[in-house]
Design a protein around this motif. Structure first.
Motif, PDB file in Angstrom:
ATOM      1  N   GLN A  28      11.803  44.384  63.525  1.00 54.42           N
ATOM      2  CA  GLN A  28      11.002  43.061  63.790  1.00 54.42           C
ATOM      3  C   GLN A  28      10.746  43.288  65.227  1.00 54.42           C
ATOM      4  O   GLN A  28       9.779  42.768  66.004  1.00 54.42           O
ATOM      5  CB  GLN A  28      12.192  42.079  63.576  1.00 54.42           C
ATOM      6  N   LEU A  29      11.702  44.059  66.100  1.00 59.27           N
ATOM      7  CA  LEU A  29      11.376  44.670  67.558  1.00 59.27           C
ATOM      8  C   LEU A  29       9.843  44.933  67.533  1.00 59.27           C
ATOM      9  O   LEU A  29       8.961  44.599  68.575  1.00 59.27           O
ATOM     10  CB  LEU A  29      12.525  45.085  68.254  1.00 59.27           C
ATOM     11  N   LEU A  30       9.474  45.903  66.684  1.00 58.94           N
ATOM     12  CA  LEU A  30       8.123  46.478  66.724  1.00 58.94           C
ATOM     13  C   LEU A  30       7.099  45.550  66.554  1.00 58.94           C
ATOM     14  O   LEU A  30       6.221  45.858  67.036  1.00 58.94           O
ATOM     15  CB  LEU A  30       8.057  47.791  65.713  1.00 58.94           C
ATOM     16  N   PHE A  31       7.458  44.610  65.840  1.00 62.79           N
ATOM     17  CA  PHE A  31       6.183  43.257  65.860  1.00 62.79           C
ATOM     18  C   PHE A  31       6.519  42.526  66.763  1.00 62.79           C
ATOM     19  O   PHE A  31       5.961  41.401  66.807  1.00 62.79           O
ATOM     20  CB  PHE A  31       6.620  42.848  64.129  1.00 62.79           C
ATOM     21  N   LYS A  32       7.398  42.729  67.872  1.00 59.30           N
ATOM     22  CA  LYS A  32       7.601  41.854  69.016  1.00 59.30           C
ATOM     23  C   LYS A  32       7.887  40.780  68.537  1.00 59.30           C
ATOM     24  O   LYS A  32       7.517  39.571  69.469  1.00 59.30           O
ATOM     25  CB  LYS A  32       6.132  41.954  69.795  1.00 59.30           C
ATOM     26  N   VAL A  33       9.028  40.363  67.811  1.00 58.09           N
ATOM     27  CA  VAL A  33       9.774  39.264  67.512  1.00 58.09           C
ATOM     28  C   VAL A  33      11.106  39.369  67.571  1.00 58.09           C
ATOM     29  O   VAL A  33      11.555  40.440  67.249  1.00 58.09           O
ATOM     30  CB  VAL A  33       9.407  38.727  66.196  1.00 58.09           C
ATOM     31  N   GLU A  34      11.848  38.419  68.056  1.00 56.92           N
ATOM     32  CA  GLU A  34      13.218  38.626  68.201  1.00 56.92           C
ATOM     33  C   GLU A  34      14.028  38.772  66.599  1.00 56.92           C
ATOM     34  O   GLU A  34      13.556  37.935  65.639  1.00 56.92           O
ATOM     35  CB  GLU A  34      13.927  37.408  68.742  1.00 56.92           C
ATOM     36  N   PRO A  35      14.824  39.574  66.398  1.00 55.38           N
ATOM     37  CA  PRO A  35      15.693  39.811  65.022  1.00 55.38           C
ATOM     38  C   PRO A  35      16.237  38.336  64.584  1.00 55.38           C
ATOM     39  O   PRO A  35      16.638  37.818  65.541  1.00 55.38           O
ATOM     40  CB  PRO A  35      16.957  40.999  65.230  1.00 55.38           C
ATOM     41  N   GLU A  36      16.310  38.238  63.281  1.00 57.10           N
ATOM     42  CA  GLU A  36      17.139  37.175  63.018  1.00 57.10           C
ATOM     43  C   GLU A  36      18.570  37.119  63.024  1.00 57.10           C
ATOM     44  O   GLU A  36      19.079  38.122  63.024  1.00 57.10           O
ATOM     45  CB  GLU A  36      16.871  36.946  61.391  1.00 57.10           C
ATOM     46  N   LYS A  37      18.900  35.974  63.470  1.00 57.79           N
ATOM     47  CA  LYS A  37      20.619  35.815  63.547  1.00 57.79           C
ATOM     48  C   LYS A  37      21.116  35.493  62.023  1.00 57.79           C
ATOM     49  O   LYS A  37      20.548  34.461  61.374  1.00 57.79           O
ATOM     50  CB  LYS A  37      20.836  34.543  64.488  1.00 57.79           C
ATOM     51  N   VAL A  38      22.257  36.022  61.733  1.00 58.34           N
ATOM     52  CA  VAL A  38      22.778  35.507  60.592  1.00 58.34           C
ATOM     53  C   VAL A  38      23.898  34.325  60.776  1.00 58.34           C
ATOM     54  O   VAL A  38      24.795  34.729  61.731  1.00 58.34           O
ATOM     55  CB  VAL A  38      23.865  36.883  60.017  1.00 58.34           C
ATOM     56  N   VAL A  39      23.542  33.073  60.202  1.00 56.61           N
ATOM     57  CA  VAL A  39      24.396  31.867  60.571  1.00 56.61           C
ATOM     58  C   VAL A  39      25.102  31.552  59.543  1.00 56.61           C
ATOM     59  O   VAL A  39      26.140  30.738  59.571  1.00 56.61           O
ATOM     60  CB  VAL A  39      23.552  31.068  61.195  1.00 56.61           C
TER      61      VAL A  39
END
Length: 270
Positions: A166-177
């Motif tokens: 996800q970082l390689l796509f320049k987006v913040e990784p998802e949070k597990v909630v």
């Protein structure tokens, strides 16, 4: 710099380092257990430092630094500040890095008791340890800015590869909630509390393990920290109705993530 700006500034093939602090190495091992994915990862990022996997360059300047373990010594404190200065984007992985982990249990006892234990375990080196050791075991975020945290004890390789991609796509990784109970429902796992009267922290723990323990008829230990929707008052009432004492419930809350907000407060109240 805001996190979004940091992500946008990452190059297409970022330099990456994985650093170990006070921990059991379990998260790093989970990261490298899948050799094929590690080989794939090596084509996507430039691994500068990852002692468990081979490359060693502790002082490398990198785009992404991944940290395992908590800060326990004066040397740890010095190292993490230097790593933060050498990194554009810093991720903590695992319970030790995100909340202090098992070793943070010592934060709940007096200094006198801690010194007594140290003398019993290391009678020949007490003076050396006292010169090195901090008074507490703390999470990385207590010393430097953390851009993203990935919980678990240990984390899974899948989590880590997913986050890096996800970082390689320049987006913040998802949070597990969502709570662990969500996975139990999805997988058709019978509730261990209802069926077996087995104490389980699944209702208040963030899902990240795909209900690993309930799947083998064991209660959740709280490895991934509190769920966003955790209701500790209801959880405590349920555990009491199952016959657990206040001390037993506090021990469950004050275990793997004993310093994590939610678990700490719920245990302290008992």
């Amino acid at each position: 710099m805001p996190h979004l700006d940091k992500l946008k500034s990452l190059p297409n093939k970022p330099a990456l380092a994985v650093h170990k602090f006070s921990s059991c190495d379990g998260c790093q091992l989970a990261f490298i257990n899948d050799g094929l994915k590690l080989l794939e990862l090596s084509t996507l990022v430039d691994i500068k430092h990852f002692a468990e996997a081979g490359p060693v360059d502790e002082n490398a300047k990198v785009d992404i630094a991944i940290i395992e373990g908590s800060v326990n010594t004066k040397h740890d404190e010095h190292r993490i500040k230097k790593i933060r200065a050498n990194s554009k984007y810093l991720i903590t992985m695992g319970a030790c890095a995100t909340s202090g982990g098992i070793q943070a249990l010592r934060n709940n006892i007096s200094r006198q008791q801690f010194e007594k234990w140290m003398k019993a375990v290391y009678p020949q080196h007490t003076d050396v340890i006292e010169a090195m050791e901090l008074d507490t075991a703390k999470a990385i975020q207590d010393y430097v800015e953390v851009d993203f945290d990935i919980r678990g004890c240990p984390v899974s390789g899948e989590q880590m590869f997913h986050a890096v991609r996800q970082l390689l796509f320049k987006v913040e990784p998802e949070k597990v909630v969502d709570p662990v109970c969500t996975s139990c429902k999805h997988r058709g796992i019978t509730c261990v509390m209802v069926a077996n009267n087995e104490p389980c922290l699944g209702p208040v723990t963030a899902n990240g393990c795909d209900a690993l323990c309930p799947h083998i008829n064991r209660g959740c230990y709280g490895c991934y920290g509190p769920s966003k929707y955790a209701n500790f008052e209801a959880m405590t009432a349920k555990l009491k109705s199952m016959g657990l004492t206040n001390e037993e419930i506090a021990h469950k809350y004050h275990f793997i993530n004993n310093q994590q907000q939610g678990f700490k407060e719920a245990g302290d109240e008992l």
